[in-house]
Design an enzyme around this catalytic site. Structure first.
Site, short mmCIF file in Angstrom:
data_model
loop_
_atom_site.label_atom_id
_atom_site.label_comp_id
_atom_site.label_asym_id
_atom_site.label_seq_id
_atom_site.Cartn_x
_atom_site.Cartn_y
_atom_site.Cartn_z
N SER A 195 19.97 10.86 20.61
CA SER A 195 21.17 10.66 21.23
C SER A 195 20.98 10.95 22.83
CB SER A 195 22.32 11.75 20.61
OG SER A 195 23.37 11.82 21.62
N TYR B 255 23.51 20.48 18.30
CA TYR B 255 23.29 19.34 17.98
C TYR B 255 22.28 18.68 19.12
CZ TYR B 255 24.36 14.05 17.71
OH TYR B 255 24.30 12.68 17.60
N1 LIG Z 1 28.31 8.01 16.73
C1 LIG Z 1 27.95 8.50 17.68
O1 LIG Z 1 28.72 8.36 18.84
C2 LIG Z 1 26.29 8.86 17.98
C3 LIG Z 1 25.88 8.65 19.30
C4 LIG Z 1 24.32 9.15 19.55
C5 LIG Z 1 23.67 9.11 18.48
N2 LIG Z 1 24.13 9.20 17.07
C6 LIG Z 1 23.28 9.47 15.96
O2 LIG Z 1 23.34 7.98 15.32
C7 LIG Z 1 23.05 8.37 13.83
C8 LIG Z 1 23.77 8.10 13.01
O3 LIG Z 1 25.14 8.41 13.28
P1 LIG Z 1 26.74 7.93 12.86
O4 LIG Z 1 27.57 8.15 13.89
O5 LIG Z 1 26.40 6.37 12.27
O6 LIG Z 1 26.97 9.18 11.74
P2 LIG Z 1 27.76 9.16 10.24
O7 LIG Z 1 28.73 7.83 10.48
O8 LIG Z 1 28.16 10.59 10.10
O9 LIG Z 1 26.79 8.65 9.33
C9 LIG Z 1 25.70 9.60 8.92
C10 LIG Z 1 24.79 9.10 8.01
O10 LIG Z 1 23.74 9.96 7.69
C11 LIG Z 1 23.76 10.28 6.07
N3 LIG Z 1 23.69 11.54 6.10
C12 LIG Z 1 24.23 12.77 6.61
N4 LIG Z 1 23.82 13.89 6.11
C13 LIG Z 1 22.62 13.47 5.32
C14 LIG Z 1 21.84 14.08 4.43
N5 LIG Z 1 21.66 15.34 4.45
N6 LIG Z 1 21.04 13.45 3.66
C15 LIG Z 1 20.96 12.17 3.74
N7 LIG Z 1 21.74 11.38 4.53
C16 LIG Z 1 22.75 12.00 5.27
C17 LIG Z 1 25.26 9.85 5.85
O11 LIG Z 1 25.12 9.62 4.39
P3 LIG Z 1 25.59 10.25 3.18
O12 LIG Z 1 26.71 11.32 3.67
O13 LIG Z 1 26.12 9.16 2.05
O14 LIG Z 1 24.59 10.93 2.95
C18 LIG Z 1 25.56 8.39 6.64
O15 LIG Z 1 24.95 7.49 6.18
C19 LIG Z 1 22.76 10.08 13.76
O16 LIG Z 1 21.41 10.29 14.11
C20 LIG Z 1 23.58 10.57 15.25
O17 LIG Z 1 23.20 11.72 15.32
C21 LIG Z 1 25.54 8.81 17.01
#
Ligand SMILES: NC(=O)c1ccc[n+]([C@@H]2O[C@H](COP(=O)([O-])OP(=O)(O)OC[C@H]3O[C@@H](n4cnc5c(N)ncnc54)[C@H](OP(=O)(O)O)[C@@H]3O)[C@@H](O)[C@H]2O)c1
Length: 274
Positions: free
Chosen positions: A151, A164
């Site tokens: 991120s 985070y």
């Molecule tokens: N959204 C943003 O603004 C943003 C910005 C920068 C970076 N990111 C990064 O992008 C990535 C995806 O983020 P997102 O926004 O798409 O998040 P999200 O919508 O919350 O999705 C998170 C994913 O990770 C899985 N997950 C969470 N905990 C887990 C665990 N203990 N074991 C296995 N799977 C797990 C969840 O699936 P289950 O619940 O089914 O396990 C889900 O598929 C992350 O690394 C996040 O830090 C996001």
């Protein structure tokens, strides 16, 4: 990216990919996009029924996918999931370590030690677990690729969620360590650092902000989106489709000489040149 929209570009045909956090949010879009480019994709996360839904979407679009559920916090479950993926796909070429996030959205003074440990476990150690388990198969690939999702907050921390952002900084560092170590095996390791993206996590963050600010969700949504868009030179919060093309590129032949890189994709949000 909708797999239908790029069906003609099949530059990843024959490649076998494992995407973590593929049940929703960015990971789901990454999986759909890789499959749309011809890769066979193993989908991992905890929620099996959501993974099955993603698999059905890929199959309907003419792609290939399997599910291999795992809690990324459990080494035993990760090893089983990777073993299943490698056996059913006949090998592995691409690992996308996307699972991550924060269980709790909070500022420095509200966070306890277990919040910090949990953030490190999910955003850093999960990369290590999947990478270790996948390494023998990636070594056998002619073009092994590891793509870690960090991120921009790992490069420039904001005022909120320091557990985070600190964990994401460690994930960026770990990626560089892995890139150095695995280059002799011709496995590339790169980090993608997105800015704010509209995902499920974004929605959870909005709900949390609405409570904190004592605002109705709809009012809070408008306000937060305006605030966040104002921080981004390109004037908007990102969509998952803004990021998937970069992951596709890193997974493909054109990125064969790219390793140890940390690529920001944030609408220009960070103002430094580093
Ligand atoms: N959204 C943003 O603004 C943003 C910005 C920068 C970076 N990111 C990064 O992008 C990535 C995806 O983020 P997102 O926004 O798409 O998040 P999200 O919508 O919350 O999705 C998170 C994913 O990770 C899985 N997950 C969470 N905990 C887990 C665990 N203990 N074991 C296995 N799977 C797990 C969840 O699936 P289950 O619940 O089914 O396990 C889900 O598929 C992350 O690394 C996040 O830090 C996001």
């Amino acid at each position: 990216m909708n797999p239908r929209s790029n069906r003609r570009i099949q530059d990843l045909k024959g490649r076998r990919a494992l995407v973590t956090g593929a049940s929703r949010g960015l990971g789901r879009h990454i999986a759909l996009s890789l499959a749309g480019r011809g890769a066979t994709v193993a989908l991992s996360a905890r929620d099996r029924s959501r993974l099955e839904g993603v698999r059905r979407t890929i199959l309907r679009a003419g792609g290939k996918a399997i599910v291999c559920p795992a809690d990324a916090l459990s080494s035993a479950q990760v090893e089983r999931a990777v073993e299943t993926a490698v056996r059913r796909l006949g090998g592995l070429d691409i690992l996308v370590n996307n699972a991550g996030g924060a269980e709790r959205f909070a500022g420095l003074t509200e966070l306890n030690e277990s919040d910090w440990s949990a953030a490190y476990d999910l955003n850093v150690l999960s990369i290590l677990r999947f990478t270790r388990a996948a390494l023998p198969a990636l070594r056998r690939s002619r073009s092994g690729r590891i793509i870690n999702i960090a991120s921009v907050s790992g490069l420039e921390p904001g005022r909120f969620n320091p557990h985070y952002s600190t964990a994401k900084a460690a994930a960026i560092h770990l990626s560089k360590v892995l890139a150095n170590e695995l280059a002799p095996m011709r496995i590339t390791v790169n980090t993608v650092c997105p800015g704010p993206l509209r995902t499920d996590a974004w929605e959870r963050n909005l709900a949390d902000q609405a409570v904190r600010r004592r605002l109705p969700l709809s009012v809070c949504r408008k306000r937060v989106e305006q605030e966040e868009a104002a921080k981004v030179p390109l004037g908007r919060v990102g969509e998952c489709s803004d990021v998937t093309g970069l992951v596709d590129w890193l997974a493909g032949d054109s990125a064969a000489w790219t390793t140890g890189s940390c690529l920001r994709i944030d609408g220009g949000k960070l103002r430094s040149i580093g």
